[in-house]
Design an enzyme around this catalytic site. Structure first.
Site, short mmCIF file in Angstrom:
data_model
loop_
_atom_site.label_atom_id
_atom_site.label_comp_id
_atom_site.label_asym_id
_atom_site.label_seq_id
_atom_site.Cartn_x
_atom_site.Cartn_y
_atom_site.Cartn_z
N HIS A 1 0.91 -1.33 -0.09
CA HIS A 1 0.04 0.13 -0.07
C HIS A 1 0.89 1.24 -0.11
O HIS A 1 1.85 1.37 0.76
CB HIS A 1 -1.02 0.03 1.30
CG HIS A 1 -0.47 -0.11 2.46
ND1 HIS A 1 -0.36 1.41 3.25
CD2 HIS A 1 -0.05 -0.84 3.53
CE1 HIS A 1 0.21 1.16 4.33
NE2 HIS A 1 0.49 -0.31 4.72
N ASP B 1 5.99 2.31 6.73
CA ASP B 1 4.70 1.66 6.65
C ASP B 1 3.91 2.45 5.49
O ASP B 1 3.18 3.35 5.94
CB ASP B 1 3.87 1.62 8.02
CG ASP B 1 2.60 0.84 7.86
OD1 ASP B 1 2.25 0.19 6.90
OD2 ASP B 1 1.95 0.86 8.77
N GLU C 1 -5.17 1.54 2.57
CA GLU C 1 -4.83 0.32 3.56
C GLU C 1 -5.22 0.93 4.86
O GLU C 1 -5.76 0.02 5.62
CB GLU C 1 -3.60 -0.20 3.18
CG GLU C 1 -3.38 -1.52 3.85
CD GLU C 1 -2.80 -1.62 5.17
OE1 GLU C 1 -2.58 -2.72 5.95
OE2 GLU C 1 -2.64 -0.48 5.54
N GLU C 2 -4.75 1.92 5.29
CA GLU C 2 -4.84 2.34 6.61
C GLU C 2 -6.06 2.51 7.25
O GLU C 2 -6.26 2.79 8.27
CB GLU C 2 -3.73 3.68 6.61
CG GLU C 2 -2.23 3.14 6.37
CD GLU C 2 -1.67 2.47 7.44
OE1 GLU C 2 -2.38 1.88 8.69
OE2 GLU C 2 -0.42 2.11 7.31
N ASP D 1 4.29 -5.74 3.15
CA ASP D 1 3.86 -4.71 4.11
C ASP D 1 4.95 -4.83 5.36
O ASP D 1 5.76 -5.67 5.40
CB ASP D 1 2.45 -5.11 4.72
CG ASP D 1 1.83 -3.62 5.16
OD1 ASP D 1 2.65 -2.72 5.41
OD2 ASP D 1 0.55 -3.71 5.37
N HIS E 1 3.62 3.36 12.84
CA HIS E 1 2.88 4.28 13.08
C HIS E 1 3.60 5.58 14.11
O HIS E 1 2.57 6.40 14.64
CB HIS E 1 1.52 4.05 13.53
CG HIS E 1 0.80 3.18 12.57
ND1 HIS E 1 -0.63 2.92 12.75
CD2 HIS E 1 0.93 2.75 11.40
CE1 HIS E 1 -1.20 2.45 11.57
NE2 HIS E 1 -0.21 2.23 10.61
#
Lengths: 338, 350, 332
Positions: free
Chosen positions: C62, C165, C195-196, C218, C304
């Site tokens: 992603h 990410d 995706e998130e 990922d 994140h």
């Protein structure tokens, strides 16, 4: 239009039991459309052929269902136990009237009198498990003659016009959307229009994905009643929408990110036609767009909402002008699609 | 085959969600005796097809009961050879201490779940349940042997064979929902004695316990006119409310609610009444935690009904159920299928 | 690889706003693929034809990243925001963020809050240095999204930066496209969107590609930091072959095939059991009649946050593993 809104909001249509609403809509739109189809989950899909050449499929979507209750058991003394269907704050339930089942048996949600309570009891919210519906019978046998397990119940709440052009009713979410779609079907368009009146939005957006899979639209517009928290004691940055400021256009919520080109198109339509609109600030919650935009290979989707205060309660409140402007915006948007 | 023997055979076979290949093969072998043809898909969903009647537009009916079970998985192996594990599906950590398990490494390995012994615990700790993080599986092997035989990601099942009790009751692990597969077997046997007009797909689904995943893809694949999900529901126990549970000896439950098609559900109840078969009602205020949850919203929407068998102590190693309800459920479903006649589409309308 | 990673992590692209990162990736790979297109959701889909004997394989990394969406501009020019994807309060306090137009701000919280646990995103704000609502509105509108501002740094063969990410996964896919020559399989490389916020781009692209096999690429967490939650994945011990996460139990045969390829070629690898989270494979494997799927993960610390850390060798070995998987026949 106000009469139809009254009819729609007072009809019974808890998720999974949308028959009454579907019947009203079917009757209203039959003269306006080319074909009506009811699918395997109960969505009503109305097709109106476009007049233009090289037509696209435009899906308009509003959900017919509302939050309510379902009867889960009957106590020996004839009181009914229930569970909420959809998201209801249990704190609004005490001292309210409800109608149960097809025959709309009247009932009340009472609570033991203040005189009989300990002062400390009043501090705690009453849990749904502690509540019961009283229909005025005194035994299980009597109750069973009137009510079946699995019967749905709705808030008893008449539509009232009050204040400055305001409306109080239950189920404004999303009968305002249903009304918008019905009004939109009264016009002629270049493109093929699919007005989808969906079921079970309130229990997980379950109807819309099925409808979108069937329709395979090029563009989808979801019309909703949305939260509005422009009330006393709330910081301005926490307002989701402002009542009276026009239809709210969603950029993002918990279930979808609206297609940017469609957002621009909605804004441009509003600007060109002098229809007021606002950008919805809150990003929580979700609606049918969440399922539609990821249907099959993906669908360009946007959401237009009527701000409704005290949503999911028997007394939701909206501004009539917001509804009228929502209807105009949706109509003009569809007309303006190239 | 007797459904109790079938169930006893099934629950001894590992089938933790995502790893159902062995149990799928066993189910397939038994289905072959009763169906016209049987296939297993890439995800180990098993489809047995049984066709009856000469009605041209006969309905395509899909039954679904899941074969996967909750279990554990190796997360890490510590320096002493104790296995750290995670759960697959909903497992109550309070059932785990002292449980016997099988770790499916290079070969099946017997082990027990342990934790720090009580005399090493702080006062006050005993009031709290032991966290999964603090438990390990002891295989009785050296660290070298464990590392040779076991790797991260290996699955683990509970060891708990079927035990017969009084009054036709049985207990064991993974009766949720292999009893549902036994209901399908009963329905097949019943249909052999009946005249019916339908293409019936008996689907043993996978990965229900981790998000109703097998039901999603198998329903897409079959694309039936009617769905019948078969699962377990909560049996009555002294520690839970009557409203949320069902009697063990009053027949299977039929669910009502938004997740289920109202007319078809009524039809199913009418059939049961017509033949004098006992049933109970389960009221489900939203999407149910069964294959019906997804069956109803696959593709263009599948009218779905749900039949459930009351089961006590769900998701433990001593799940308890009354076999009599399995037979009754199979019979109700078979009679419902056999009741499909010309014009059956009217039962699907709103 | 370092330059590529620096370029990818330095490009703006929160969920729903992937246009710029999509353009950067397209420029990188255009000359190496047979077809390339962008679908209605914004997924960038590149196709590399095989020799006609293999399977249809979909790879997905992603390209979106988490962000902060402006919901309100107050009278003094402070911006209130809500999260796009998994933004944590703790990781965001006093982080520098950047908007698409280059406007930079700092994130802080209402200072009357005493207990850190009481800080919620709706009690935080972005300060872009504006002195009034007008000044702020000239730079930023409601609906604009900021991302962590964190240029790539090197440390001991490891890279620290924002949006690893999943730009680390994008880098793996791009490098794989460049290195993949003789391929039996028809391969669709999807740089997915959103995706998130719920694996949305992978869902629609998998439906349209309808592959035989799906592989997500990922990042994943590690268990090798002080007092970390137990997890057998370490930074630098090779790409991780996923066994399960919250969204998927990888197909045993896809997982097995990945392990076989790694062992045949002596590529270091580790097995990943992730107890939470999800990745594109979660959406791909439930498409239509089901797509056997797996995932190759780049071990990553501090996911994140503005400072996600990956290991250079894991990236190199990740590419080797992907090339090895794709070149050979895939038997399930």
């Amino acid at each position: 239009m106000v009469e139809l809104l009254k009819k729609l909001t007072e009809a019974s249509g808890v998720s999974g039991n949308e028959d009454e609403v579907r019947d009203i809509i079917r009757e209203e739109i039959t003269p306006l459309v080319d074909k009506i189809y009811i699918d395997g989950i109960g969505n009503l899909i109305a097709y109106k052929k476009g007049k233009g050449e090289d037509v696209k499929k435009i899906m308009l979507c509003a959900h017919m269902d509302e939050v309510g209750f379902i009867i889960t058991s009957i106590s020996d003394n004839g009181m009914l136990k229930f569970k909420p269907v959809g998201g209801i704050d249990p704190r609004v339930l005490i001292s309210k009237r409800v109608y149960i089942g097809k025959d709309k048996i009247p009932g009340v949600l009472g609570i033991k009198a203040i005189h009989l309570q300990e002062p400390s009891e009043r501090k705690n919210a009453v849990k749904v498990e502690q509540m019961y519906i009283d229909i005025g019978v005194s035994s299980k046998e009597e109750a069973e003659k009137l009510v079946n397990l699995g019967d749905y119940a709705i808030f008893a709440s008449d539509m009232v016009e009050f204040g400055d052009n305001k409306i109080k009713a239950k189920a404004l979410d999303d009968r305002v959307g249903c009304l918008t779609l019905i009004e939109a079907l009264k016009e002629e368009y270049d493109h093929d229009l699919y007005a989808c009146f969906t079921v079970q939005e309130e229990v997980g957006l379950r109807g819309a994905g099925v409808a979108a899979y069937h329709v395979e639209p090029d563009i989808a517009v979801v019309v909703e009643g949305t939260t509005c928290s422009d009330v006393s004691g709330v910081d301005e940055h926490m307002y989701s929408t402002i009542m009276g400021s026009g239809p709210a256009i969603t950029i993002m919520d918990g279930s979808s990110i609206s297609n940017k080109a469609l957002i621009e198109k909605l804004k441009a339509t509003g600007d060109a036609k002098g229809i007021p609109y606002q950008i919805k600030k809150g990003t929580t919650g979700g609606n049918d767009a969440g399922k539609i935009h990821i249907s099959r290979e993906g669908v360009a989707t946007c959401v237009v909402s009527v701000p409704c205060r005290y949503i999911h309660s028997p007394s939701s409140v909206m501004d009539m002008d917001d509804l009228k402007n929502t209807i105009e915006l949706v109509k003009e948007f569809v007309k303006g699609c190239e | 085959m007797e459904s109790k023997d079938f169930l006893a055979r099934l629950i001894d076979i590992p089938g933790v969600s995502g790893y159902e290949m062995e149990v799928a093969h066993e189910v397939s072998n038994v289905f072959k005796e009763y169906c016209d043809d049987v296939r297993i898909d890439d995800f180990y969903n098993v489809y047995g097809r049984k066709t009856g009647g000469d009605l041209e537009d006969r309905p395509k009916i899909m039954l679904a009961a899941h074969i996967d079970e909750i279990g554990l998985m190796v997360k890490d192996i510590d320096e002493k050879g104790f296995i750290k594990f995670t759960t697959i599906g909903g497992v109550d950590q309070r059932i785990l201490l002292s449980q016997e398990v099988i770790v499916y490494g290079k070969e099946p390995l017997f082990g027990v779940i342990g934790a720090k012994p009580p005399h090493l615990q702080q006062p006050g700790e005993r009031g709290q349940s032991v966290k999964i993080e603090d438990m390990t599986i002891d295989l009785g092997l050296s660290a070298e042997e464990v590392k040779e035989l076991v790797k991260v990601g290996d699955i683990i099942t509970f060891k708990s064979p079927l035990v017969s009790m009084k009054n036709g009751f049985v207990n064991g692990k993974s009766i949720d929902d292999r009893a549902g597969v036994a209901v399908m077997l009963e329905a097949m046997k019943e249909l052999n004695r009946l005249h019916f007009n339908a293409d019936v797909y008996f689907v043993a689904t996978v990965q229900e316990e981790v998000g109703v995943r097998g039901g999603t893809i198998s329903t897409y694949s079959v694309n039936p006119d009617i769905g019948i999900a078969i699962d377990v529901t909560h049996g009555d126990t002294p520690d839970s409310s009557k409203e949320d549970t069902h009697a063990m000896n009053k027949g299977p439950s039929i669910a009502i609610g938004p997740n289920l098609h109202p007319k078809l559900t009524k039809r199913l109840m009418d059939i049961a009444k017509e033949y004098g078969l006992e049933y109970q009602i389960e009221v489900a205020p939203g999407p149910t935690g069964t294959d019906a949850r997804v069956m109803q919203i696959v593709r263009e929407g599948i009218p779905t009904v749900l039949v459930e068998i009351p089961l006590r102590y769900m998701h433990t190693t001593v799940e308890t159920l009354n076999m009599d309800n399995v037979k009754k459920a199979g019979r109700i479903i078979a009679l419902f299928i056999a009741s499909m006649e010309e014009g059956w589409q009217k039962w699907l309308s709103y | 690889m370092r330059e590529l990673l620096a370029k990818l992590t330095g490009t703006y692209g929160p969920s729903g706003n992937e246009e710029e990162i999509s353009k950067v990736i397209e420029d990188e790979i255009r000359d190496y693929v047979d077809e390339i297109k962008t679908d209605v959701m914004g997924n960038l889909i590149a196709f590399k034809k095989g020799n006609g004997q293999g399977k249809r394989v979909m790879l997905s990394a992603h390209m979106d990243q988490i962000g902060l969406m402006v919901t309100h501009i107050d009278d003094n020019g402070f911006l209130r925001f809500s999260n796009v994807g998994g933004i944590s309060v703790l990781n965001t306090i006093n982080s520098k963020v950047i908007f698409k137009n280059g406007t930079i701000g700092n994130v802080s919280y209402e200072s009357e809050i005493d207990n850190i646990k009481d800080i919620k995103l709706n009690r935080m704000y972005i300060d872009i240095g504006a002195k009034s609502s007008e000044e702020a509105s000239n730079k930023v509108s409601i609906g604009d999204v900021a991302v962590y501002y964190s240029p790539l740094s090197d440390s001991n063969g490891r890279y620290i930066g924002g949006a690893m990410d999943d730009r680390a996964g994008c880098a793996l896919l791009i490098q794989t496209i460049k290195e993949l020559e003789d391929c039996k399989n028809d391969v669709y490389f999807v740089f997915s969107v959103q995706e998130e916020v719920g694996l949305r781009g992978a869902k629609t692209s998998a439906y349209s590609i309808n592959p035989d096999v799906g592989i997500a690429v990922d990042v994943t967490s590690t268990g090798d930091t002080p007092k970390a939650r137990t997890m057998a994945v370490k930074l630098g011990a090779g790409p991780a072959i996923k066994v399960k996460d919250g969204s998927v139990i990888c197909h045993p045969k896809v997982k097995g095939l990945m392990i076989d390829r790694a062992e045949e070629l002596g590529i270091p690898y580790q097995l990943e059991v992730l107890e939470w989270g999800g990745t594109d494979a979660g959406a791909i494997h439930l498409t239509r009649e089901g797509v056997p799927s797996g995932a190759v993960s780049v071990p990553c610390r501090y996911i994140h946050s503005a400072n996600e850390m990956v290991d250079g060798a894991d990236l190199e070995n990740g590419v080797k593993l992907l090339v090895a998987i794709l070149e050979q026949e895939i038997e399930l």
